[in-house]
Design a protein around this motif. Sequence first.
Motif, mmCIF file in Angstrom:
data_model
loop_
_atom_site.group_PDB
_atom_site.id
_atom_site.type_symbol
_atom_site.label_atom_id
_atom_site.label_comp_id
_atom_site.label_asym_id
_atom_site.label_seq_id
_atom_site.Cartn_x
_atom_site.Cartn_y
_atom_site.Cartn_z
ATOM 1 N N ARG A 498 0.833 -1.198 0.000
ATOM 2 C CA ARG A 498 0.000 0.000 0.000
ATOM 3 C C ARG A 498 0.868 1.249 0.000
ATOM 4 N N ASP A 523 -1.330 -0.976 -3.956
ATOM 5 C CA ASP A 523 -2.644 -0.391 -3.692
ATOM 6 C C ASP A 523 -2.429 1.089 -3.406
ATOM 7 N N THR A 525 -3.750 4.792 -2.982
ATOM 8 C CA THR A 525 -5.020 5.421 -2.605
ATOM 9 C C THR A 525 -5.301 6.656 -3.437
#
Length: 708
Positions: A498, A523, A525
């Motif tokens: 992330r 991932d 955001t």
Amino acid sequence: MLRGFVSADPSFRDRYTQLEISALEIEHGDEWLPVRGKLVLKVPHYPEFEYGDSLLVTGLLETPPVLDDFSYKEYLASRGVHSLMRRAQVTALGERRGSGLIRWMYGQKKVLRGVIESILPNPDAGLLSGILLGLGHTLPDYLAEAFRNAGLTHIIVISGFNISLVSQAAMLVARRSLHRWLALGVSLCAIALYAFFVGLSAPVLRAALMGCLFILGLLAGRRSHPLTSLAAASLVMTAWNPLTVWSVSFQLSFASTLALILIEPALARRAYAWMTGAGGTGWASSWIRGVRDVFLATLAAQMATLPIIWYHFSQVSVVSLLANALVLPAQPPIMILGGIAAALGRVWLPAGRLAGWLVWPLLRYTIVIVQGLGELPLASLRVPSIGAGVVWAFYGLLCVVFLPGRRGKLGSGGRSLKAQPPLIKFGIPALGLVALLTWVAVLSLPDGKLHVYFLDIGQGDAILMRTPDGHTILVDGGPDPLLLTSRLGQVLPFWQRRIDLVVATHADQDHLAGLIPVIERYDVTHVIESPFMGEGALSNHWHQVLASTGTNLILCHRGMQVTLGEDLTLHLLHPSANAVHIAETDDNRNSIVLMAVAGRCRVLLTADIDALAEQELLYLGQPLSATLLKVAHHGSRSSTSTAFLDVVNPQLAVISVGEDNSFGHPDKGVLDRLEAVECQVFRTDLHGTVEFITDGQTCWVKSARTWR
């Protein structure tokens, strides 16, 4: 100008992609003439091409060169390629050619590589992809060079061990439900399919043919004879393509295999004789069994391949024997655990990631050893060139020393090693692995400080921030996607997939290209980008990837603030969203400028802005005073003016710049101006990755050489 199609899997390099083209037609005056043959050429990373894509190609056709220490002409000829094209311009024709089966195979390899990169960080994922799938150029250049210097490139190519493992696995599964003869047939098919899947390079084909001959011998009720199998495999390969004999990979594979058949047993007999002459026999037999597969086999292979490496590359690894002894024992469990992790990840990604935790320490151990030994000053030495006569004389000497005499068993009177209980054999290593992973996880947790990493990614920018509470921000990605993901994998915890915020300051290749695989594999955001990204091929592909992943895209504007936790605020100082008076074609001038504020410490990131953009920031009275300055445009003379430095007044400066770059960065005038304001300068070309650490009050700088 010619028409053709991509006839092999594209080879992704640091700043370009190499395509192998099978030519179909060539323009001659006003007509197109049919032709046959293959050529190689270089294209940008984006847009991407695949096997079978039909292309219209223009450029300068040339015969591959013969260099001082390497014949690129012979290397390409062994692949059936006899031309290369300079300054290639490529246009996709929207058609597909070639074999549908081969296209499917390349597609599956791409899927499996994606699975491996989803369960492991780079460069560990790249190493496993090379070991399992036979993929080339999966490691960044600096690490590939370390493997060469350490004499360990053979572990990242498919070998006989891979073939043996596939054969045994197929046999184990098939024997549960099939007759032994049918199970052997299944094993034979498994070898053929695996060899075809990973690519029929010379080492793969040699190992596959020898494996198939071994199984055919079992089916015929005959014992296998390794020397005969090697001779038969070599005969088939050279009869099919006589140019194979000039392939360096074939020569190395043949020589190392021959050494394991002839020289390694002779070394083992002599070692046993020496030890029994010094006293007892039992401990000698045990010792020989313990080191034979690692040390003696490595020594034999090194002796057999040394003349070939010397002849072709005029380079000899000094640390090769030690490196192989330390690394080779880890390779069988890497293949087994890595294969299990990839298979599980293909079915259910979380299960693959969990299994990846088991193989990651072994992969990272291999990389640490390779870097530690391969980057030593005298790890590899340049040596004078030798002729073919010297090579044959060396092999003649090996024959004289090792071939006479009869084969015999190692002391049958030696005591056998007592089988260890399963709890001891498997339990203790498993507990050690769990303890190691636990400590790695604990040491990777946030430490309450802001860490800013100026990553060493060559001629470009890539800055990673980790906030005190564990948020991550990546500003730019440099020019090399593989190198960036490898640097991230070495800095971030191995399980982290992330990134909270990615900032693309502008659309130049040396800032944007590396970010594309980050969006695909992590991932992410949010993404913040400049409103002046343009419409080029790279920018268009970037936006296609953002759209396909559904990543939240935000256009920046002056005055925007981003707060991550309570300890870090990002202030976007430039450009203005309505800066119409600035030419949109000048993406350097429109780069995003960020000020990261953590307590009393301030970090100013200036991307590639020039002196005019600096003047605008000064005119608008932006808060520019900073503890650390990321020097604009890699230290170009067009930036970092005296007036700008007087206002910023940095104590520390970092220049992200490639070693021996062709632009002359950093400019001496910029360095003089930084020295005039008594600013301490760090450079990624000299210090590697530079890490700035602060608790909001005190600052530290960590580089490859110093703590300050």
